[in-house]
Design an enzyme around this catalytic site. Structure first.
Site, PDB file in Angstrom:
ATOM      1  N   TYR A  54       0.927  -1.256  -0.135  1.00 17.08           N
ATOM      2  CA  TYR A  54      -0.011  -0.158   0.165  1.00 17.08           C
ATOM      3  C   TYR A  54       0.922   1.148   0.039  1.00 17.08           C
ATOM      4  O   TYR A  54       1.786   1.369   0.772  1.00 17.08           O
ATOM      5  CB  TYR A  54      -1.070   0.001   1.452  1.00 17.08           C
ATOM      6  CG  TYR A  54      -1.975   1.278   1.159  1.00 17.08           C
ATOM      7  CD1 TYR A  54      -2.969   1.358   0.409  1.00 17.08           C
ATOM      8  CD2 TYR A  54      -1.497   2.127   2.173  1.00 17.08           C
ATOM      9  CE1 TYR A  54      -3.721   2.533   0.395  1.00 17.08           C
ATOM     10  CE2 TYR A  54      -2.585   3.252   2.492  1.00 17.08           C
ATOM     11  CZ  TYR A  54      -3.631   3.355   1.531  1.00 17.08           C
ATOM     12  OH  TYR A  54      -4.319   4.546   1.638  1.00 17.08           O
ATOM     13  N   LYS A  87       3.745   8.667   9.080  1.00 16.14           N
ATOM     14  CA  LYS A  87       3.374   8.096  10.368  1.00 16.14           C
ATOM     15  C   LYS A  87       4.651   8.688  11.557  1.00 16.14           C
ATOM     16  O   LYS A  87       4.458   9.731  11.838  1.00 16.14           O
ATOM     17  CB  LYS A  87       3.495   6.365  10.255  1.00 16.14           C
ATOM     18  CG  LYS A  87       2.360   6.087   9.340  1.00 16.14           C
ATOM     19  CD  LYS A  87       1.929   4.837   9.330  1.00 16.14           C
ATOM     20  CE  LYS A  87       0.777   4.615   8.598  1.00 16.14           C
ATOM     21  NZ  LYS A  87       0.816   3.778   7.159  1.00 16.14           N
ATOM     22  N   ASP A 141       9.222   2.963  -0.088  1.00 14.27           N
ATOM     23  CA  ASP A 141       8.330   3.450   0.827  1.00 14.27           C
ATOM     24  C   ASP A 141       8.370   2.963   2.265  1.00 14.27           C
ATOM     25  O   ASP A 141       7.905   1.972   2.780  1.00 14.27           O
ATOM     26  CB  ASP A 141       6.658   2.890   0.262  1.00 14.27           C
ATOM     27  CG  ASP A 141       5.550   3.630   0.974  1.00 14.27           C
ATOM     28  OD1 ASP A 141       5.881   4.251   2.184  1.00 14.27           O
ATOM     29  OD2 ASP A 141       4.323   3.393   0.705  1.00 14.27           O
TER      30      ASP A 141
HETATM   31  C1  PLP Z   1       0.235   4.256   5.734  1.00 14.17           C
HETATM   32  C2  PLP Z   1       0.985   4.127   4.813  1.00 14.17           C
HETATM   33  C3  PLP Z   1       0.854   5.047   3.500  1.00 14.17           C
HETATM   34  C4  PLP Z   1      -0.188   6.170   3.361  1.00 14.17           C
HETATM   35  O1  PLP Z   1       0.018   7.118   4.402  1.00 14.17           O
HETATM   36  P1  PLP Z   1      -1.264   8.217   4.757  1.00 14.17           P
HETATM   37  O2  PLP Z   1      -0.675   9.053   5.753  1.00 14.17           O
HETATM   38  O3  PLP Z   1      -2.252   7.368   5.511  1.00 14.17           O
HETATM   39  O4  PLP Z   1      -1.513   8.769   3.569  1.00 14.17           O
HETATM   40  C5  PLP Z   1       1.742   4.791   2.434  1.00 14.17           C
HETATM   41  N1  PLP Z   1       2.528   3.887   2.395  1.00 14.17           N
HETATM   42  C6  PLP Z   1       2.749   2.920   3.471  1.00 14.17           C
HETATM   43  C7  PLP Z   1       3.554   1.919   3.335  1.00 14.17           C
HETATM   44  C8  PLP Z   1       1.608   2.975   4.679  1.00 14.17           C
HETATM   45  O5  PLP Z   1       1.865   2.210   5.559  1.00 14.17           O
END
Ligand code: PLP
Length: 428
Positions: free
Chosen positions: A144, A267, A239
């Site tokens: 994701y 995060k 990511d």
């Molecule tokens: C949470 C997450 C996102 C998206 O971040 P948001 O602040 O929710 O938009 C993107 N990549 C990874 C790996 C994530 O865990």
């Protein structure tokens, strides 16, 4: 435990907010029942609207690595707010947090702050496309990268190598620029490069996956990605929205000794306020406006409240030499306890863990990619989730989510959790 007031609040919220929530996973659709409304939180605990205390294993999906309402962050935010919350003009604190992040993370010279992980990943691929003058990207099924169009893609039917939209509103044209590979499967990546020579701008990956449960990269997998990207002049994007500042000061790059071309953060980097960031070496970052041609902007980007929360959090992490060791030990202890709890039953299970990320899958086979994650039995998961909730332990309301431990957890909390898991497992 009773969750009456939470249920009433949820019913009311649904009249005014789609599904009653501002982000879908919160709605408990995967596990059934009504979500819990939080009143406050402190350290390792959530306090809900019914007066229940829950041990929290989600921690706002990662950011609260030092516990809820962590005092230095709270105090810094309050103090900062008194001198204005947003200016849309540069402030010194932006340079301070940038310097610290660059010091902590390997391989980056410059960083740009945004407001979410979604924005970070979306901007990173635009930058990669601009920098390489290529259109296509590779992502892995089950990873994701936020909810921007290019990432809401599922495998096409049959032998097609390009993806299909997995949400209405994403155009087929957008989907065709996103190629889907299989996590931990080198052949799937090789095939995409072979079929699309000189077309792939970037390969984006969760270097430790956390959005199909926790899935570690197989031995050599990240090095393979590094090599094949270099050979093809494709940018490798890690990511690290979930893993950055959580698995190590320098994230997965430090932990596995692999350097990506662009890194995305979110995060933890915001200390609980809305912050994302993307970073790379100078030559790539200077492709961004106003230096370079790739446009990217944000009215509230780098606002002082977000920056002071993030800076205070990163300083705390950077100055605590034992933090990641403690988190590793606590999570290993929990893992062991969960293994014992389920080994005493006939329930098939697999536990995956890297550092303070852990997930339990109700499947016999090892979980190494999205297909194997999907083999997990959701009925077992639902029983486990609701059983734990009754015991006062809050885990992610979906079998596809990792747990995120906080350093605020004590060994008493972990023992409480393990006892609860034993009881729930025996009743399952
Ligand atoms: C949470 C997450 C996102 C998206 O971040 P948001 O602040 O929710 O938009 C993107 N990549 C990874 C790996 C994530 O865990």
């Amino acid at each position: 435990m009773e969750y009456k007031r939470s249920s009433a609040l949820f019913i009311e919220a649904q009249q005014y907010i789609p599904g009653g929530v501002n982000s879908p996973v919160r709605a408990f659709k995967a596990v059934g029942g009504h979500p819990i409304f939080v009143k406050s939180a402190k350290g390792a605990y959530l306090y809900d609207e019914d007066g229940n205390r829950l041990i929290d294993y989600i921690n706002s999906w990662g950011p609260m690595i030092l516990g809820h309402a962590y005092e230095p962050v709270v105090e810094a935010v309050i103090e900062k707010a008194k001198s204005g919350t947003s200016f849309g003009m540069p402030t010194e604190i932006e340079t301070e947090i940038a310097k610290l992040a660059i010091e902590m993370v390997p391989g980056i010279d410059k960083i740009r702050f945004v407001n979410s992980g979604t924005e970070a990943c979306m901007s990173a691929i635009r930058l990669a496309r601009g920098f390489t003058s290529r259109n296509k990207i590779i992502k892995f099924a089950g990873c994701y990268h936020g909810h921007s169009d290019s990432f809401l893609i599922q495998a096409g039917s049959g032998a097609s190598t390009f993806g299909m939209p997995n949400s209405p509103g994403v155009t087929v044209g957008t989907a065709q620029d996103t190629l889907l590979a299989t996590y931990n499967n080198e052949a799937s990546v090789r095939e995409l490069f072979a079929a699309n020579p000189h077309e792939i701008a970037a390969l984006i990956v969760e270097p430790v996956a956390g959005n199909m449960g926790c899935i570690p990269p197989a031995a050599g997998f990240l090095q393979f990605l590094r090599d094949i990207c270099s050979e093809n002049n494709t940018l490798l994007i890690f990511d690290e929205v979930m893993t950055g500042f959580r698995l190590a000061k320098g994230g997965v790059q430090e932990l596995y000794g692999i350097t990506a071309d662009i890194c995305c953060f979110g995060k933890v980097i915001g200390g609980g306020l809305p912050v994302g960031a993307f970073a790379a070496r100078r030559e790539i970052m200077d492709f961004l406006a106003p230096v370079g041609p790739v446009y990217q902007a944000g009215t509230l980007s780098g606002n002082p409240l977000a920056m002071i929360a993030g800076l205070t959090m990163l300083r705390a992490i950077n100055s605590d030499a034992e933090l990641f060791k403690r988190l590793e030990e606590k999570c290993a202890y929990l893992e062991n306890g969960l293994r014992v709890a389920f080994s005493e039953t006939a329930i098939p299970f697999t536990i995956n863990r890297v550092g303070s990320m852990i997930s339990i899958h109700f499947a016999k086979e090892s979980v190494v990619d999205f297909a194997t994650a999907k083999l997990g039995d959701n009925e077992w998961f639902k029983k486990f989730f609701h059983g734990m909730l009754q015991e006062g332990v809050y885990i992610a309301p979906s079998a596809y989510e990792s747990w995120f431990l906080t350093d605020a957890l004590t060994y008493e909390d972990l023992d409480f959790t393990i006892r609860a898991a034993k009881k729930v497992a025996a009743e399952m």
